[in-house]
Design a protein around this motif. Structure first.
Motif: not given
Length: 358
Positions: A101-125
């Motif tokens: 998740v970088a470069g101002d990637i959008t939720a729609n771009e992530l869903r296009d690449q990964l599917g309808e349900r996407v989980l964001l996780k903090r890189r640390t912690g």
């Protein structure tokens, strides 16, 4: 004179490591990372950690600079979910499809690449369900302050969550416990069951996956691998370069616990195959007050952490081990009457069902 091993971190894992070191004649010293004075380290002391990430403090700087800090270069690599995923991909091991998740990637771009349900996780912690953000609908967006600080994963429709705890010594020899079946509620581990005969068909696959990682990192000590079972395949969810909650059952259910194994490997002692004892269930104690009646259950062993009780906080665990499944089931039913209804009824019922599927 006993070998001294400093533990970076003084939580419950550090306390259990200290306890495991006593029969081995090891002087295990957990250290609170916020102590006002740095520990006096000798040249032949050893350093390990009960946590994979830590802030920069007087104590952490002193321990991290010691020349005998085992796995020192591994912790940062695995504590960052991005570099952890990159390692898994490089080794060709199955994991959930993901994107940085970088470069101002959008939720729609992530869903296009990964599917309808996407989980964001903090890189640390982020643990026990914290540090996560779901993109489930078209209205969900990537929070601005998560850009450059998170990864996105495809939501996996898994059958079960299983983990493998293994140990590797300095000579490269690896030993593994049986796969453990786990129940998470709201991102927090509530129950574990091991061993399960029906999971034996996946044992070799899991050992190959974790063994490949241990050897690639030249790792020494205990590591846990959390996976999703999808049919007869395993996908890595996350790695933990330390002793792990899903391995707590080994305190009562194995001839050598995960805590003893970690110390044996770090101190360059023998790491023989463990003997698994009976049928085991581990129940986490989450935000609940201590109940002396737990001590009345003959098959149950309570480990109380002595922490302030707060909602959602792990304050202890109970290991149930019996020679027969019937003994374990009877103890689970009795324990269920001694725990708060919220969540625990589900955890007890899940554990009983898991034992039915042996």
């Amino acid at each position: 004179m006993s070998q001294r091993i400093w533990i970076l971190g003084a939580g419950q894992l550090g306390a259990m490591l200290k306890h495991a070191g006593m029969p081995l004649d090891l002087d295990v010293c957990p250290v609170d990372i916020n102590e006002a004075t740095a520990p006096a380290l000798a040249a032949n002391d050893l350093v390990t950690a009960e946590r994979e990430q830590w802030p920069e403090t007087l104590v952490t700087n002193a321990l991290a600079q010691h020349t005998r800090f085992i796995n020192k270069n591994v912790f940062g690599r695995l504590a960052d979910r991005k570099t952890q995923k990159e390692l898994i991909d490089t080794l060709g091991i199955a994991t959930a499809p993901w994107r940085n998740v970088a470069g101002d990637i959008t939720a729609n771009e992530l869903r296009d690449q990964l599917g309808e349900r996407v989980l964001l996780k903090r890189r640390t912690g982020g643990y026990d369900g914290k540090g996560q953000h779901w993109l489930r609908t078209d209205d969900d967006q990537v929070p601005e302050d998560w850009q450059g600080e998170a990864i996105a994963e495809q939501a996996i429709n898994f059958d079960e969550e299983v983990s493998l705890v293994g140990v590797r010594n300095a000579a490269g020899d690896c030993v593994f416990y049986p796969l453990t079946l786990n129940l998470h509620l709201n991102g927090i581990l509530y129950a574990s069951v091991a061993p399960l005969a029906r999971l034996q068909a996946l044992q070799a696959q899991a050992e190959e996956m974790l063994g490949k990682i241990l050897n690639a990192l030249d790792y020494v000590g205990v590591m846990a691998m959390e996976t999703f079972r999808v049919g007869d395949k395993l996908l890595i969810n996350e790695l933990a370069p330390r002793v792990h909650n899903s391995g707590h059952w080994t305190q009562a259910g194995a001839s050598i616990s995960q805590f003893e194994y970690h110390l044996r490997a770090v101190a360059n002692m023998a790491t023989p195959e463990p003997q698994v004892v009976g049928q085991n269930v581990m129940i986490n104690l989450i935000g609940t007050d201590y109940n002396p009646a737990w001590r009345d259950l003959s098959c149950a062993r309570t480990y109380w952490y002595g922490k302030e009780v707060r909602p959602g906080r792990k304050v202890g665990h109970i290991n149930i081990v019996g020679n027969t499944v019937t003994e374990v089931r009877e103890t689970l039913v009795l324990l269920g009457d001694l725990l708060p209804d919220q969540h625990y009824s589900q955890a007890i019922e899940w554990s009983l069902a898991a034992l039915e599927s042996l």
